[in-house]
Design a protein around this motif. Structure first.
Motif, mmCIF file in Angstrom:
data_model
loop_
_atom_site.group_PDB
_atom_site.id
_atom_site.type_symbol
_atom_site.label_atom_id
_atom_site.label_comp_id
_atom_site.label_asym_id
_atom_site.label_seq_id
_atom_site.Cartn_x
_atom_site.Cartn_y
_atom_site.Cartn_z
ATOM 1 N N GLY A 83 42.676 32.348 33.602
ATOM 2 C CA GLY A 83 43.136 32.918 34.853
ATOM 3 C C GLY A 83 42.018 33.017 35.870
ATOM 4 O O GLY A 83 40.861 32.711 35.577
ATOM 5 N N VAL A 84 42.378 33.444 37.045
ATOM 6 C CA VAL A 84 41.423 33.671 38.134
ATOM 7 C C VAL A 84 41.479 35.144 38.504
ATOM 8 O O VAL A 84 42.561 35.707 38.686
ATOM 9 N N GLN A 85 40.300 35.763 38.616
ATOM 10 C CA GLN A 85 40.237 37.201 38.828
ATOM 11 C C GLN A 85 39.366 37.530 40.039
ATOM 12 O O GLN A 85 38.283 36.970 40.200
ATOM 13 N N ILE A 86 39.843 38.431 40.864
ATOM 14 C CA ILE A 86 39.103 38.883 42.045
ATOM 15 C C ILE A 86 38.929 40.390 41.947
ATOM 16 O O ILE A 86 39.880 41.117 41.641
ATOM 17 N N ILE A 87 37.701 40.871 42.192
ATOM 18 C CA ILE A 87 37.419 42.309 42.118
ATOM 19 C C ILE A 87 36.801 42.758 43.432
ATOM 20 O O ILE A 87 35.914 42.084 43.975
ATOM 21 N N GLU A 88 37.272 43.888 43.947
ATOM 22 C CA GLU A 88 36.698 44.451 45.161
ATOM 23 C C GLU A 88 36.753 45.967 45.102
ATOM 24 O O GLU A 88 37.502 46.549 44.307
ATOM 25 N N ALA A 89 35.930 46.598 45.925
ATOM 26 C CA ALA A 89 35.884 48.065 45.972
ATOM 27 C C ALA A 89 36.861 48.587 47.013
ATOM 28 O O ALA A 89 37.152 47.914 48.008
ATOM 29 N N ALA A 90 37.359 49.797 46.778
ATOM 30 C CA ALA A 90 38.284 50.411 47.723
ATOM 31 C C ALA A 90 38.277 51.925 47.522
ATOM 32 O O ALA A 90 37.645 52.443 46.600
ATOM 33 N N ILE A 91 38.982 52.630 48.405
ATOM 34 C CA ILE A 91 39.177 54.072 48.283
ATOM 35 C C ILE A 91 40.602 54.312 47.800
ATOM 36 O O ILE A 91 41.554 53.678 48.277
ATOM 37 N N ALA A 92 40.759 55.189 46.833
ATOM 38 C CA ALA A 92 42.062 55.433 46.213
ATOM 39 C C ALA A 92 43.080 55.929 47.236
ATOM 40 O O ALA A 92 42.775 56.783 48.075
ATOM 41 N N ASN A 93 44.298 55.382 47.153
ATOM 42 C CA ASN A 93 45.391 55.886 47.982
ATOM 43 C C ASN A 93 46.079 57.041 47.254
ATOM 44 O O ASN A 93 45.673 57.428 46.145
ATOM 45 N N GLU A 94 47.117 57.577 47.845
ATOM 46 C CA GLU A 94 47.776 58.761 47.267
ATOM 47 C C GLU A 94 48.348 58.481 45.884
ATOM 48 O O GLU A 94 48.265 59.317 44.982
ATOM 49 N N GLN A 126 42.580 41.828 40.938
ATOM 50 C CA GLN A 126 43.787 41.008 40.974
ATOM 51 C C GLN A 126 43.557 39.757 40.150
ATOM 52 O O GLN A 126 42.566 39.064 40.329
ATOM 53 N N ARG A 127 44.485 39.492 39.233
ATOM 54 C CA ARG A 127 44.346 38.338 38.345
ATOM 55 C C ARG A 127 45.629 37.522 38.355
ATOM 56 O O ARG A 127 46.729 38.069 38.282
ATOM 57 N N THR A 128 45.471 36.220 38.439
ATOM 58 C CA THR A 128 46.580 35.287 38.245
ATOM 59 C C THR A 128 46.324 34.558 36.939
ATOM 60 O O THR A 128 45.272 33.932 36.770
ATOM 61 N N THR A 129 47.264 34.666 35.994
ATOM 62 C CA THR A 129 47.067 34.148 34.644
ATOM 63 C C THR A 129 47.947 32.927 34.404
ATOM 64 O O THR A 129 49.093 32.881 34.850
ATOM 65 N N THR A 130 47.375 31.951 33.675
ATOM 66 C CA THR A 130 48.092 30.692 33.445
ATOM 67 C C THR A 130 48.304 30.420 31.965
ATOM 68 O O THR A 130 47.561 30.897 31.105
ATOM 69 N N LEU A 131 49.328 29.621 31.700
ATOM 70 C CA LEU A 131 49.586 29.117 30.352
ATOM 71 C C LEU A 131 48.801 27.833 30.152
ATOM 72 O O LEU A 131 48.181 27.306 31.076
ATOM 73 N N GLU A 132 48.846 27.300 28.924
ATOM 74 C CA GLU A 132 48.041 26.121 28.624
ATOM 75 C C GLU A 132 48.461 24.890 29.417
ATOM 76 O O GLU A 132 47.692 23.937 29.556
#
Length: 241
Positions: free
Chosen positions: A180-191, A209-215
């Protein structure tokens, strides 16, 4: 425990001694430490030396201070390597920790344009929308929103998603998850994140956020997770090319 004849600085010896007490479980998260004066009397060392050791451990986020109350052991963050693709349940199992999940909602809905594009399906195609709180030893670690193609992964229900999705997909459906492809970023928590992760308002979080794939390279899943920044960290090994 403190060897004044050693060439190793006394403040460093005290740091290592406190670390070992934490590793052995003699000091646990939330436990208070002796005062600088008490440490000085126990080991016959100056308060300035004790203060330097404690300050270094606070800077390392091993201890924390509360004004007027003292110094305490900080809850240590879980470390997840970014190499390889594992589920939360698999990750906790490797650590010898009990993984848990609280299912907030499970629905079958038509895909919006954004999710459809990421999954490579048509807008309005049916998808599973699953919202869960991920727990480690009963403590909320992440708020997870998962979107799965109902055509590519069939037969999901509420009971299945209370456990390991990947185990069901690979062992029951006999589908091979390849990556898969994964993206990580910082943020402030919402309610919503403040409520479900049991964190103070305006706390920092890690959005993943990750998008995961099959073989067959077909995407089957989009996962949007909000991790507690005070309890989780990610690690990656870097190599010079």
């Amino acid at each position: 425990m403190i060897d004044k004849s050693s060439p190793i600085p006394i403040y460093y010896q005290l740091e290592e001694h406190i670390k070992k007490l934490i590793e052995k479980g003699d000091l646990n998260p939330g436990d208070s430490l002796p005062s600088e004066r008490e440490y000085g009397e126990i080991y016959g060392i100056s308060r300035m030396t004790v203060r330097q050791a404690i300050t270094n451990l606070v800077n390392e986020r091993i201890l924390y201070r509360v004004k007027g109350k003292g110094t305490f052991v900080m809850e240590q963050k879980l470390e997840q390597k970014l190499q390889g693709l594992t589920s939360f349940s698999e990750d906790m199992k490797v650590r010898g920790m009990k993984a848990g999940v609280k299912l907030l909602s499970f629905d079958i809905i038509p895909a919006d344009n954004d999710i459809a594009e990421q999954l490579g399906i048509n807008e309005q195609d049916l998808i599973y929308e699953i919202k869960r709180i991920r727990l480690a030893e009963g403590i909320p670690m992440a708020l997870e929103r998962t979107y799965i193609s109902a055509d590519r992964v069939q037969g999901l229900n509420e009971e299945i998603v209370k456990h390991s999705l990947y185990e069901f997909i690979e062992n029951t459906l006999k589908l091979k998850i390849s990556g898969g492809v994964q993206i990580i970023e910082a943020a402030i928590a919402n309610e919503e994140e403040v409520e479900h992760l049991q964190i103070p308002k305006n706390s920092p979080i890690l959005l993943m956020q990750r998008t995961t794939t099959l073989e067959n390279k077909v995407s089957f899943e989009v996962v949007k997770s909000s991790y507690r920044a005070d309890r989780y960290k990610f690690m990656i090994d870097l190599k010079r090319f």
